[in-house]
Write an enzyme that holds these catalytic residues in place. Sequence first.
Site, short mmCIF file in Angstrom:
data_model
loop_
_atom_site.label_atom_id
_atom_site.label_comp_id
_atom_site.label_asym_id
_atom_site.label_seq_id
_atom_site.Cartn_x
_atom_site.Cartn_y
_atom_site.Cartn_z
N ARG A 6 -48.64 18.01 16.71
CA ARG A 6 -48.23 19.11 15.84
C ARG A 6 -46.72 19.08 15.68
NH1 ARG A 6 -46.91 24.76 17.39
NH2 ARG A 6 -47.04 26.07 15.53
N HIS A 40 -44.83 35.48 22.05
CA HIS A 40 -45.64 34.37 21.55
C HIS A 40 -45.48 33.13 22.42
CE1 HIS A 40 -41.66 34.04 19.66
NE2 HIS A 40 -41.87 32.74 19.55
#
Length: 350
Positions: A284, A274
């Site tokens: 974020r 990932h």
Amino acid sequence: MDSNTAFDSFVYPNFSKLDLEKFIWPKQENHSSNEELNEPLIDLEGGAAATADLVRSACLRHGLFQVINHGVDLNLINSVNDHVNFFFNLPIDAKMRVHRLPGSFWGYSFAHADRFSLNLPWKEIFSCIFRQDASDSEGGLFFESAFGHEFQKIRLDFEKYCDAMKKLSLSIMEILGMSLGVDKVYYKDFFEDGSSLLRCNFYPRCEEAAQTLGTGPHCDPTALTILYQDQVGGLQVFVDDRWKSVTPRPGALVVNLGDTFSALSNGVYKSCPHRAVVNKSMERVSMVYFLCPAEEKVIKPPTNLVSSERLRQYPDFKWLDFLNFTQKHYRVDVATLQNFTKWLISHQPT
């Protein structure tokens, strides 16, 4: 000063144009994708057999799923998230007072610039570790320096959060055991005395979001990862030869397997490859919990996952040796476990 302003006020005066190029990632690692992963959303209050089947399907394919009805108090999650946002909103000099020292898991890091010089991630990080039945004076100093007079309550919130995540992790270990056909408590017992590592990430807005990454492609070297993320999104998984996005779901937690569990399953289950992309208009925040074995635990699969049809995929190794490899010799990527195995074999006495 908000977190984005603090990040910008440090980066641009202190990094030359040449230095800023250190944040640019190779195109082959940063190609974009608009596809969604469509990973299973698993209700942990559902039936055990159906849950184990969903987990097995995800772990055979890419190693990631999301869970709801997970038992972690949402008020506790929100409280810790508030503390994390408070920290990242501090001026850079205040954060640097608790910068992570070499060899330590405690403290703040700006883009891992203390460890690496190329392919820097567009983010800030702070980490803390809670070991089973161990007091940590380093941790007390971190919380007092970072959070001031309320540090004792804030530290307690972080400890409660990691305790809740560990409880959830051990429940997931039972499900993983069932899904692999081993004793239900085999993996739970294995990790009962393990440690909890929490890494908090702030990904600022980035004008050149297409050229950089918040976190580069990798598999976690730990066993199990539980991610709490805001609703901005940015996590992507590599499957079917392309990157696919993991959509944030309100109230859900993201679970993915790491290299250590892949080794414990004799390679039956995948360690999840990932990365995290950044956003041109929105920052974020994520809180990433890692379940680790006790340092002296030997990583080897249960005997019923080894056969003449499926030989041993990895040699026995201690978690501490694998951890040290990633901290002292190797920058984690999607092939960390495979390269550690080669390193381990080459360093064995002849």
